[in-house]
Design a protein around this motif. Sequence first.
Motif, mmCIF file in Angstrom:
data_model
loop_
_atom_site.group_PDB
_atom_site.id
_atom_site.type_symbol
_atom_site.label_atom_id
_atom_site.label_comp_id
_atom_site.label_asym_id
_atom_site.label_seq_id
_atom_site.Cartn_x
_atom_site.Cartn_y
_atom_site.Cartn_z
ATOM 1 N N VAL A 93 0.799 -1.231 0.000
ATOM 2 C CA VAL A 93 0.000 0.000 0.000
ATOM 3 C C VAL A 93 0.830 1.279 0.000
ATOM 4 N N GLU A 94 2.167 1.181 0.080
ATOM 5 C CA GLU A 94 2.968 2.390 0.264
ATOM 6 C C GLU A 94 2.834 3.397 -0.871
ATOM 7 N N ASP A 95 2.522 2.963 -2.066
ATOM 8 C CA ASP A 95 2.366 3.904 -3.175
ATOM 9 C C ASP A 95 0.930 4.376 -3.357
ATOM 10 N N THR A 96 -0.003 3.803 -2.601
ATOM 11 C CA THR A 96 -1.413 4.153 -2.793
ATOM 12 C C THR A 96 -2.008 4.955 -1.644
ATOM 13 N N LEU A 97 -1.410 4.892 -0.462
ATOM 14 C CA LEU A 97 -1.923 5.642 0.685
ATOM 15 C C LEU A 97 -1.105 6.908 0.904
ATOM 16 N N PRO A 98 -1.754 8.004 1.283
ATOM 17 C CA PRO A 98 -0.990 9.218 1.592
ATOM 18 C C PRO A 98 -0.236 9.054 2.900
ATOM 19 N N GLY A 99 0.810 9.855 3.075
ATOM 20 C CA GLY A 99 1.556 9.830 4.329
ATOM 21 C C GLY A 99 2.591 8.716 4.357
ATOM 22 N N LYS A 100 2.932 8.310 5.578
ATOM 23 C CA LYS A 100 4.019 7.355 5.785
ATOM 24 C C LYS A 100 3.549 6.269 6.740
ATOM 25 N N ILE A 101 3.883 5.014 6.427
ATOM 26 C CA ILE A 101 3.539 3.882 7.289
ATOM 27 C C ILE A 101 4.834 3.263 7.791
ATOM 28 N N GLU A 102 4.919 3.063 9.116
ATOM 29 C CA GLU A 102 6.083 2.434 9.727
ATOM 30 C C GLU A 102 5.615 1.285 10.620
ATOM 31 N N ILE A 103 6.526 0.333 10.849
ATOM 32 C CA ILE A 103 6.241 -0.779 11.754
ATOM 33 C C ILE A 103 7.023 -0.528 13.035
ATOM 34 N N THR A 104 6.310 -0.476 14.151
ATOM 35 C CA THR A 104 6.915 -0.177 15.439
ATOM 36 C C THR A 104 6.793 -1.387 16.347
ATOM 37 N N LYS A 105 7.344 -1.284 17.547
ATOM 38 C CA LYS A 105 7.183 -2.348 18.531
ATOM 39 C C LYS A 105 5.715 -2.519 18.909
ATOM 40 N N GLU A 106 4.916 -1.470 18.738
ATOM 41 C CA GLU A 106 3.496 -1.496 19.087
ATOM 42 C C GLU A 106 2.611 -1.935 17.927
ATOM 43 N N GLY A 107 3.142 -2.000 16.721
ATOM 44 C CA GLY A 107 2.341 -2.329 15.544
ATOM 45 C C GLY A 107 2.560 -1.292 14.457
ATOM 46 N N LEU A 108 1.574 -1.111 13.584
ATOM 47 C CA LEU A 108 1.680 -0.157 12.489
ATOM 48 C C LEU A 108 1.347 1.249 12.959
ATOM 49 N N VAL A 109 2.111 2.221 12.441
ATOM 50 C CA VAL A 109 1.809 3.630 12.656
ATOM 51 C C VAL A 109 1.653 4.246 11.278
ATOM 52 N N HIS A 110 0.517 4.905 11.058
ATOM 53 C CA HIS A 110 0.265 5.568 9.781
ATOM 54 C C HIS A 110 0.092 7.052 10.034
ATOM 55 N N ASP A 111 1.073 7.821 9.600
ATOM 56 C CA ASP A 111 0.977 9.277 9.660
ATOM 57 C C ASP A 111 0.262 9.698 8.384
ATOM 58 N N MET A 112 -1.025 10.025 8.513
ATOM 59 C CA MET A 112 -1.890 10.271 7.356
ATOM 60 C C MET A 112 -1.484 11.501 6.552
ATOM 61 N N MET A 113 -0.880 12.466 7.209
ATOM 62 C CA MET A 113 -0.579 13.731 6.542
ATOM 63 C C MET A 113 0.733 13.624 5.769
ATOM 64 N N SER A 114 0.731 14.138 4.564
ATOM 65 C CA SER A 114 1.992 14.291 3.850
ATOM 66 C C SER A 114 2.770 15.416 4.529
ATOM 67 N N PRO A 115 4.105 15.330 4.564
ATOM 68 C CA PRO A 115 4.881 16.380 5.226
ATOM 69 C C PRO A 115 4.597 17.753 4.623
ATOM 70 N N VAL A 116 4.505 18.750 5.492
ATOM 71 C CA VAL A 116 4.255 20.121 5.049
ATOM 72 C C VAL A 116 5.585 20.813 4.784
ATOM 73 N N LYS A 117 5.518 21.988 4.159
ATOM 74 C CA LYS A 117 6.740 22.695 3.766
ATOM 75 C C LYS A 117 7.707 22.934 4.931
ATOM 76 N N PRO A 118 7.252 23.427 6.112
ATOM 77 C CA PRO A 118 8.222 23.646 7.197
ATOM 78 C C PRO A 118 8.930 22.349 7.621
ATOM 79 N N HIS A 119 8.226 21.226 7.575
ATOM 80 C CA HIS A 119 8.822 19.930 7.909
ATOM 81 C C HIS A 119 9.939 19.597 6.927
ATOM 82 N N GLU A 120 9.624 19.668 5.646
ATOM 83 C CA GLU A 120 10.608 19.318 4.623
ATOM 84 C C GLU A 120 11.756 20.315 4.581
#
Length: 196
Positions: free
Chosen positions: A26-53
Amino acid sequence: MTIAPDSARPGPSHAYRAMREFVQSVEDTLPGKIEITKEGLVHDMMSPVKPHELTALHLRKRLEKVMPEEIVAHTGEPDVEDEPESIMRHPDVMVIDLADMEGDGSFDPRTLLAAIEVVSRSNPDNDWVGKVRDYPLMGIPVYAIFDPRTGTGAVFTDIHSTPDGPRYAVRKDFVYGEDVTIAEWTISTRELPRYA
């Protein structure tokens, strides 16, 4: 959404492999970033904004001015993966020896000299809680956080054993405008962008 990995077995678990396959599918079809953590999946739904980048770009450029040529502050792919710990993360900036970037697959977290995160406005606990827990488990010796929400940050170092597993022993807080040392290199935090 959270899918919890198997916690008792060493090495990559069935649940971790399933989560890894899901992320790849799903990494190319969902917005944001998905990571696998010790707790499970974390999906940051927001694409990074200009100040972040822009913060990540400033940090990369400032670090590369003071580091030797064979060390880079990398802001791209691939992920950093520790299969035995069932963790796959993607730091905003990875300080790594150029030679350790060669080959295929994810980066070995034990080759990173430092991981740097710019706090997401939509999911700050991922950087301030989850990664403070996961990065020492992965063996990343230095973890620096820059928080454009508050104009503050912290550098975590000195991994040590605890009853809950490896943790950082030292935390050095800073405010934007001060110089900060990440691993062996000191950079300015002046004029880093803030979230409006």
